[in-house]
Motif scaffolding. Structure first.
Motif, mmCIF file in Angstrom:
data_model
loop_
_atom_site.group_PDB
_atom_site.id
_atom_site.type_symbol
_atom_site.label_atom_id
_atom_site.label_comp_id
_atom_site.label_asym_id
_atom_site.label_seq_id
_atom_site.Cartn_x
_atom_site.Cartn_y
_atom_site.Cartn_z
ATOM 1 N N GLN A 36 -6.950 24.035 6.091
ATOM 2 C CA GLN A 36 -7.079 24.828 7.312
ATOM 3 C C GLN A 36 -8.100 25.929 7.071
ATOM 4 O OE1 GLN A 36 -3.692 26.508 9.876
ATOM 5 N NE2 GLN A 36 -4.135 28.155 8.448
ATOM 6 N N ASN A 37 -8.991 26.109 8.029
ATOM 7 C CA ASN A 37 -9.981 27.178 7.955
ATOM 8 C C ASN A 37 -9.967 27.920 9.285
ATOM 9 O OD1 ASN A 37 -12.484 28.644 8.099
ATOM 10 N ND2 ASN A 37 -13.143 27.460 6.337
ATOM 11 N N ILE A 38 -9.618 29.201 9.221
ATOM 12 C CA ILE A 38 -9.616 30.048 10.413
ATOM 13 C C ILE A 38 -10.519 31.232 10.132
ATOM 14 C CG2 ILE A 38 -8.261 31.503 11.963
ATOM 15 C CD1 ILE A 38 -5.862 29.729 11.393
ATOM 16 N N GLU A 39 -11.595 31.313 10.895
ATOM 17 C CA GLU A 39 -12.563 32.409 10.778
ATOM 18 C C GLU A 39 -12.954 32.661 9.325
ATOM 19 O OE1 GLU A 39 -10.744 35.682 12.826
ATOM 20 O OE2 GLU A 39 -11.161 34.813 14.782
ATOM 21 N N GLY A 40 -13.218 31.598 8.588
ATOM 22 C CA GLY A 40 -13.685 31.736 7.213
ATOM 23 C C GLY A 40 -12.597 31.867 6.167
ATOM 24 N N SER A 41 -11.351 32.017 6.593
ATOM 25 C CA SER A 41 -10.242 32.100 5.647
ATOM 26 C C SER A 41 -9.642 30.700 5.510
ATOM 27 C CB SER A 41 -9.190 33.075 6.166
ATOM 28 O OG SER A 41 -8.100 33.118 5.302
ATOM 29 N N GLU A 42 -9.632 30.184 4.280
ATOM 30 C CA GLU A 42 -9.216 28.807 4.067
ATOM 31 C C GLU A 42 -7.947 28.724 3.237
ATOM 32 O OE1 GLU A 42 -11.096 25.219 1.582
ATOM 33 O OE2 GLU A 42 -12.273 25.772 3.356
ATOM 34 N N CYS A 43 -7.074 27.787 3.619
ATOM 35 C CA CYS A 43 -5.915 27.482 2.788
ATOM 36 C C CYS A 43 -5.816 25.966 2.678
ATOM 37 C CB CYS A 43 -4.632 28.097 3.328
ATOM 38 S SG CYS A 43 -4.004 27.337 4.820
ATOM 39 N N GLU A 44 -5.258 25.516 1.574
ATOM 40 C CA GLU A 44 -5.156 24.092 1.328
ATOM 41 C C GLU A 44 -3.771 23.770 0.794
ATOM 42 O OE1 GLU A 44 -8.529 21.472 -0.229
ATOM 43 O OE2 GLU A 44 -7.326 21.869 -2.015
ATOM 44 N N PHE A 45 -3.209 22.696 1.325
ATOM 45 C CA PHE A 45 -1.931 22.194 0.867
ATOM 46 C C PHE A 45 -2.157 20.793 0.313
ATOM 47 C CE2 PHE A 45 1.677 19.407 1.778
ATOM 48 C CZ PHE A 45 2.672 20.027 1.064
ATOM 49 N N LYS A 46 -1.700 20.554 -0.917
ATOM 50 C CA LYS A 46 -1.807 19.235 -1.533
ATOM 51 C C LYS A 46 -0.417 18.763 -1.914
ATOM 52 C CE LYS A 46 -6.340 19.594 -3.722
ATOM 53 N NZ LYS A 46 -7.072 19.431 -4.975
ATOM 54 N N TYR A 47 -0.172 17.509 -1.589
ATOM 55 C CA TYR A 47 1.075 16.875 -1.997
ATOM 56 C C TYR A 47 0.707 15.557 -2.637
ATOM 57 C CZ TYR A 47 5.692 14.749 -1.850
ATOM 58 O OH TYR A 47 6.867 14.142 -2.195
ATOM 59 N N LYS A 48 1.029 15.417 -3.911
ATOM 60 C CA LYS A 48 0.680 14.208 -4.647
ATOM 61 C C LYS A 48 1.953 13.562 -5.161
ATOM 62 C CE LYS A 48 -2.681 12.565 -7.928
ATOM 63 N NZ LYS A 48 -3.869 12.886 -8.661
ATOM 64 N N ILE A 49 2.030 12.267 -4.944
ATOM 65 C CA ILE A 49 3.216 11.518 -5.372
ATOM 66 C C ILE A 49 2.962 10.946 -6.754
ATOM 67 C CG2 ILE A 49 4.675 9.541 -4.855
ATOM 68 C CD1 ILE A 49 4.023 10.008 -1.909
ATOM 69 N N ILE A 56 0.873 -1.174 0.000
ATOM 70 C CA ILE A 56 0.000 0.000 0.000
ATOM 71 C C ILE A 56 0.908 1.221 0.000
ATOM 72 C CG2 ILE A 56 -1.712 1.329 1.280
ATOM 73 C CD1 ILE A 56 -2.893 -1.329 2.190
ATOM 74 N N ILE A 57 0.755 2.014 -1.029
ATOM 75 C CA ILE A 57 1.570 3.213 -1.202
ATOM 76 C C ILE A 57 0.662 4.421 -1.039
ATOM 77 C CG2 ILE A 57 3.009 4.513 -2.825
ATOM 78 C CD1 ILE A 57 3.607 1.761 -4.150
ATOM 79 N N PHE A 58 1.082 5.350 -0.208
ATOM 80 C CA PHE A 58 0.287 6.555 0.004
ATOM 81 C C PHE A 58 0.634 7.564 -1.081
ATOM 82 C CE2 PHE A 58 0.477 4.250 3.938
ATOM 83 C CZ PHE A 58 -0.865 4.114 4.197
ATOM 84 N N THR A 59 -0.402 8.012 -1.775
ATOM 85 C CA THR A 59 -0.209 8.767 -3.005
ATOM 86 C C THR A 59 -0.509 10.259 -2.903
ATOM 87 O OG1 THR A 59 -2.465 8.226 -3.681
ATOM 88 C CG2 THR A 59 -0.716 6.742 -4.415
ATOM 89 N N GLU A 60 -1.280 10.666 -1.887
ATOM 90 C CA GLU A 60 -1.657 12.077 -1.807
ATOM 91 C C GLU A 60 -2.049 12.446 -0.383
ATOM 92 O OE1 GLU A 60 -4.529 15.251 -4.171
ATOM 93 O OE2 GLU A 60 -4.948 13.114 -4.341
ATOM 94 N N ILE A 61 -1.606 13.640 0.024
ATOM 95 C CA ILE A 61 -2.015 14.229 1.301
ATOM 96 C C ILE A 61 -2.684 15.561 0.978
ATOM 97 C CG2 ILE A 61 -1.260 15.332 3.437
ATOM 98 C CD1 ILE A 61 1.058 13.443 3.563
ATOM 99 N N ILE A 62 -3.838 15.788 1.575
ATOM 100 C CA ILE A 62 -4.496 17.090 1.450
ATOM 101 C C ILE A 62 -4.705 17.619 2.867
ATOM 102 C CG2 ILE A 62 -6.524 18.368 0.661
ATOM 103 C CD1 ILE A 62 -6.883 16.196 -1.481
ATOM 104 N N LEU A 63 -4.173 18.780 3.124
ATOM 105 C CA LEU A 63 -4.275 19.427 4.428
ATOM 106 C C LEU A 63 -5.028 20.734 4.238
ATOM 107 C CD1 LEU A 63 -3.332 19.392 7.422
ATOM 108 C CD2 LEU A 63 -1.288 20.602 6.665
#
Length: 143
Positions: A130-143, A121-128
């Motif tokens: 974050q939402n603070i008071e309606g402001s959202e950011c997203e980090f994606k790492y795909k192998i 089993i190989i892990f292929t993607e992480i999605i992180l």
């Protein structure tokens, strides 16, 4: 007179988690034993430990952090913190029900038995996300 200034949550703090998430990417050799199942069942808790490490949950209803880990099988591993903390395994059982509960050992086994499993089993993607008071950011790492 000393002023106590509440700076709130630091939105850039989430970036300190990214190097720590690397340890989640270690492949898991598929084996026909309890140790293999235990490794999969622990994965959501490993995610939760990392994302909750430096955050205090109390009083942060306006804060949400969610991490999801995908692999080369149709099962994903996830955790979230904010107004509480939770982790789960997602997928579909052979009977069509959702796999969700990390305590559903038999459901995970049934789901795995219904798949044509690879040797590893190989892990292929992480999605992180974050939402603070309606402001959202997203980090994606795909192998």
């Amino acid at each position: 007179m000393k002023l106590k200034i509440d700076e709130g949550l630091d939105p850039s703090r989430v970036f300190t988690l990214i190097p720590k998430l690397k340890k989640l990417l270690k492949p898991i050799k598929v084996q026909n034993n309890s140790e293999f199942i235990d490794k999969l069942l622990k994965k959501p808790f490993e995610i939760l430990d990392i994302i909750s490490e430096s955050y205090i949950l109390e009083g942060h209803e306006d804060f949400h952090l969610h991490c999801i880990l995908y692999s080369n099988i149709p099962i994903y591993f996830s955790a979230a913190i904010g107004d509480g903390a939770n982790c789960w395994i997602g997928g579909e059982k052979p009977n069509g029900e959702s796999l969700y509960d990390v305590d559903d050992r038999q459901g995970l086994i049934d789901t795995l038995e219904s798949l044509n499993l690879p040797k590893t089993i190989i892990f292929t993607e992480i999605i992180l996300t974050q939402n603070i008071e309606g402001s959202e950011c997203e980090f994606k790492y795909k192998i």
